[in-house]
Scaffold this active site. Structure first.
Site, PDB file in Angstrom:
ATOM      1  N   GLU B 257       0.885  -1.151   0.000  1.00 59.56           N
ATOM      2  CA  GLU B 257       0.000   0.000   0.000  1.00 59.56           C
ATOM      3  C   GLU B 257       0.927   1.206   0.000  1.00 59.56           C
ATOM      4  OE1 GLU B 257      -2.122   2.569   2.963  1.00 59.56           O
ATOM      5  OE2 GLU B 257      -2.815   0.543   3.365  1.00 59.56           O
ATOM      6  N   CYS B 294      -3.215   7.319   5.181  1.00 63.31           N
ATOM      7  CA  CYS B 294      -3.191   6.870   3.781  1.00 63.31           C
ATOM      8  C   CYS B 294      -4.483   7.234   3.074  1.00 63.31           C
ATOM      9  CB  CYS B 294      -2.924   5.370   3.676  1.00 63.31           C
ATOM     10  SG  CYS B 294      -3.304   4.433   5.143  1.00 63.31           S
TER      11      CYS B 294
END
Lengths: 524, 524
Positions: B257, B294
């Protein structure tokens, strides 16, 4: 003769390349009359543009519509079976009966129908609903899928009709098929049936496209194009590894089935009990399709002793007696022959065969080699060589420890088989020692069974650890799970009910779909 | 001060490296007293050896045993919460309340408990039985998993306690955690609780291992080692891309990620209807965790008009009024500041903020920028920049077509949000035009909701198209599906009943496990 057309955006059109190639009849070595284009980048670019457009429409279709296309295509193949089989027989020299007509063609239509049923049923989308939080997710199409078909299955793994094709379409994606240049006419006939079925069932124009051949550079460019969703590849490790790096560098999921030696371990109890039967099974499996199967057993492992020697002699007799079938190509025969030489250079001894056969067609003697466990331990890489033809290597280990060491050194394979005594538990102790080792090296573990039959079952795994494939968590055979390779995960968080895809709404019209709702699987 | 020990093979032992580092308190800039080792290859090698041994034992454990460890670890974290929270507060300057104590720590133990429950329940293994053919398959552990934790969640994404850790363990794998060097002491305390729980529940010695820091070269060597099963990584795109290539070249599945701008589209009907409310929600989301999430919204897209101008002013006012929280590090502040400058160089205008703040601790002014749709279309790459801090960019498009063009140019993101009028259907037409475009760019699509809450729900997708992650078909949050990243598919073909894993036998003792048997999901 006019150069064949490629299938782009729903129509057969002339390639923008003026390079051409022709296929051969491998039974005779004669060049076949049809002329096919070797595509260059403009053909790929046109296909990608049409595929992107098709993907936008395909995403909006439901499983029923996708299933109708796949079903219509299966019916069309059956209607055109005679012509398709004849073309394949000419281009591959595979026997019409039973192989092409009774086995591979029905397998192919069965795959298409299983994919059709899975698309209609809908459970493959793994719908997960968290009703309290109104978070919902499911698999959705990944976008244009490039399928590279291999040389050895002109129907069942063909880029325009095989397992990857069926899985990609059933998951809602357009396919750009890169046919194998050894069977272009077969691929053309199949693609035409796909085109007609797509038109009849209202699929968008770029749903099925096909080019015949591509140079290396354009292949690498194709798999890394931003318009691509994912790639399916079945073929050689050398080609696969190049495509893998290109696709992965571009962030594209690529599923490769590359090579596999498919070890078969014959334990002493089994050999003592039914050695002749095992020799027959083994020879049949090794020579099926002239050994040009991805699951062909290339490495047979045994313990030394009289039953092993008898089995080796029995296999050699069958190899000597059995007529040699033509291989698929001159280069395939050369690859096999070089492999047999390389195995001998690495310490294997020839038991029978060993040479290419002169005369018309691409034949090579059925070839049996043997070596010791110690030799494999000394040269594990050189002796684990997929020859992709009618040869196999028997390893005779001196004891269970050496056999374990051999298994420990094995590369990842699609399959691994263990034959053991059927009664009395004579092999139980050694089985329990080697099974955990072999288990980690293989996608499919078999007992008392050769690996060369790959049932199209939801429970099948035609996959395995690298370098057999590129990801050990996926299979290329086995509907519906094979479809998930060509899917993305879509989550909807707080999205209003009327804006959700039908399959994620509280009430679902399809009563067959299993969904995971607040932790329980519920149908309909 | 003695250098801290690393956790290898079940014991805390001295690193074989003599390089060290220390963490800082980002609220003050002071160096914290503890000294930690910067590991080199010998530490990695020792961890890999111990992990391989542990993997062989873990494979033989059932879900109940794995679940017991995860549950014990969750309890241990709760018992040691005060010390862990204090360490994290010192190393990250994140607020103790509510963030560390009320949100992140309970989230972490909840993840561990969900993973525990999933391991015990067993359905995640996706058992598929074809009884007629006796072909059976299920997910099985992939082997040692390396987890690289990020800087921004000292508990919930920590390599030794976070989502990847929980998923990998619950799937039956040992974990080698690479802690983030910004919070080594927090990681040490967590790892000690993991170690005690593993010991108390009889896990093999190498089940949980941890090193604190690693140079680039050893990191690349670690992810490509033959003993590795898979890798989970959360962090920067620059580091992620290097690890991606190294792992993929070695044939190792790696789940990354990496970065995400998380577009939020505020449609005109919504702004007209509830502009002030949206401004508050947006500001709260952008400043949560000082924007170091994120899922922080880095790109806000609107249509020009008076409601948009009012919203921009309202957001600017909140940004100006809200105290600046410390960022996690000096380099994070520098990265943010450089990002803000780069956005201006690419044509964005500063609305408020823009500069690092002098004084103790690493603070940067809450920063709002704006630009036009035309500018984004002219410089799509430069204006899609994740600043990873308390700044955001509002794009004002002149009309719906330009807004569509902006969405069309977006890179893959974890999330994409659309706010629309709650009644009257004022935004329905534009919604239906942009939703299909945004859908393809994001893993999670939200309505009327900011992206910064990531519920640990089975239906969550914390994933998305490249380059947000490395594979659009997987999620790193959401049990049980996140566990399948760390699994291989194991098929048993013709294997005798008594030799099958328990979960694949005809009769199963665990009555909670859902299995797909001849096409139907059956529990128990």
């Amino acid at each position: 003769m006019e150069t064949a057309r490629i299938l782009i955006g729903g129509t057969w059109r002339a390639s923008q390349s003026d390079k051409t190639f022709q296929a051969e009849n491998p039974a005779t070595g004669e060049t076949l009359p049809s002329v096919f284009p070797l595509s260059t980048w403009p053909d790929c670019d046109a296909a990608l543009t049409a595929a992107s457009q098709a993907a936008n429409t395909l995403r909006t279709l439901n499983g029923e519509q996708l299933g109708a296309f796949l079903e219509a295509y299966a019916r069309n193949i059956e209607s055109a079976a005679d012509a398709i089989i004849q073309a394949a027989a000419e281009e591959t020299a595979l026997p019409v009966v039973p192989r092409l007509r009774d086995v591979e063609l029905p397998r192919t239509t069965d795959q298409l129908r299983q994919a059709s049923a899975a698309a209609r049923e809908g459970s493959w989308r793994r719908v997960t609903l968290d009703l309290k939080r109104n978070i919902r997710s499911c698999f959705a199409p990944i976008g244009p899928v490039i399928v590279f078909g291999p040389n050895n299955f002109p129907f069942a793994f063909n880029g325009v009709s095989g397992g990857d094709f069926a899985a990609a379409i059933a998951a809602g994606n357009p396919v750009i098929a890169k046919a194998h240049p050894l069977h272009p006419n077969t691929s053309r006939l199949l693609a035409e049936e796909a085109r007609k079925a797509a038109e009849a069932t209202g699929m968008p124009a770029g749903t099925v496209q096909m080019i015949y051949h591509l140079n290396n550079e354009d292949g690498l460019r194709l798999v890394s194009d931003p318009r691509v969703g994912a790639i399916g590849f079945t073929g050689s490790r050398a080609a696969g590894m190049q495509l893998k790096r290109a696709a992965e560098d571009a962030g594209k999921p690529i599923y490769l089935e590359m090579s596999s030696i498919n070890p078969v371990i014959l334990l002493p109890g089994a050999l003592a009990e039914r050695g002749d039967e095992l020799a027959r099974e083994l020879a049949d499996s090794c020579l099926a399709g002239s050994g040009q199967f991805c699951t062909s057993p290339n490495l047979i492992v045994t313990l030394e002793g009289a039953p092993t020697e008898r089995m080796i002699q029995a296999v050699a007799k069958i190899f000597n007696d059995r007529p040699m079938q033509p291989l698929l190509s001159a280069s395939g025969r050369e690859h096999l022959h070089q492999g047999v030489i390389a195995l001998q250079q690495a310490g294997a001894e020839l038991v029978c065969g060993g040479n290419a056969v002169e005369g018309s067609g691409y034949r090579h003697a059925n070839t049996l080699l043997r070596t010791t466990g110690a030799q494999v331990i000394a040269s594990p890489t050189d002796l684990q060589r997929e020859t992709f033809g009618n040869s196999t290597l028997i390893v005779v280990a001196k004891d269970a420890e050496e056999l374990e060491d051999v298994v420990h050194l094995m590369e990842g394979s699609l399959t691994g088989s263990i034959y053991s005594a059927s009664s009395g538990g004579a092999d139980d102790a050694i089985y329990s020692r080697i099974e955990p080792l072999l288990r980690e090296k293989t996608g499919r573990l078999l007992n008392d069974k050769m690996p060369t039959g790959v049932a199209v079952s939801p429970a099948m795994n035609h996959g395995g650890p690298y370098p057999a494939t590129s990801h050990p968590g996926f299979t290329s055979v086995g509907i519906p799970y094979a479809m998930t390779r060509f899917a993305v995960l879509h989550c909807y968080d707080g999205v209003r009910q009327e804006r959700l895809p039908d399959i994620l709404k509280d009430a679902i019209s399809n009563q067959h779909t299993w969904r995971s709702i607040d932790g329980a699987w519920i149908q309909g």
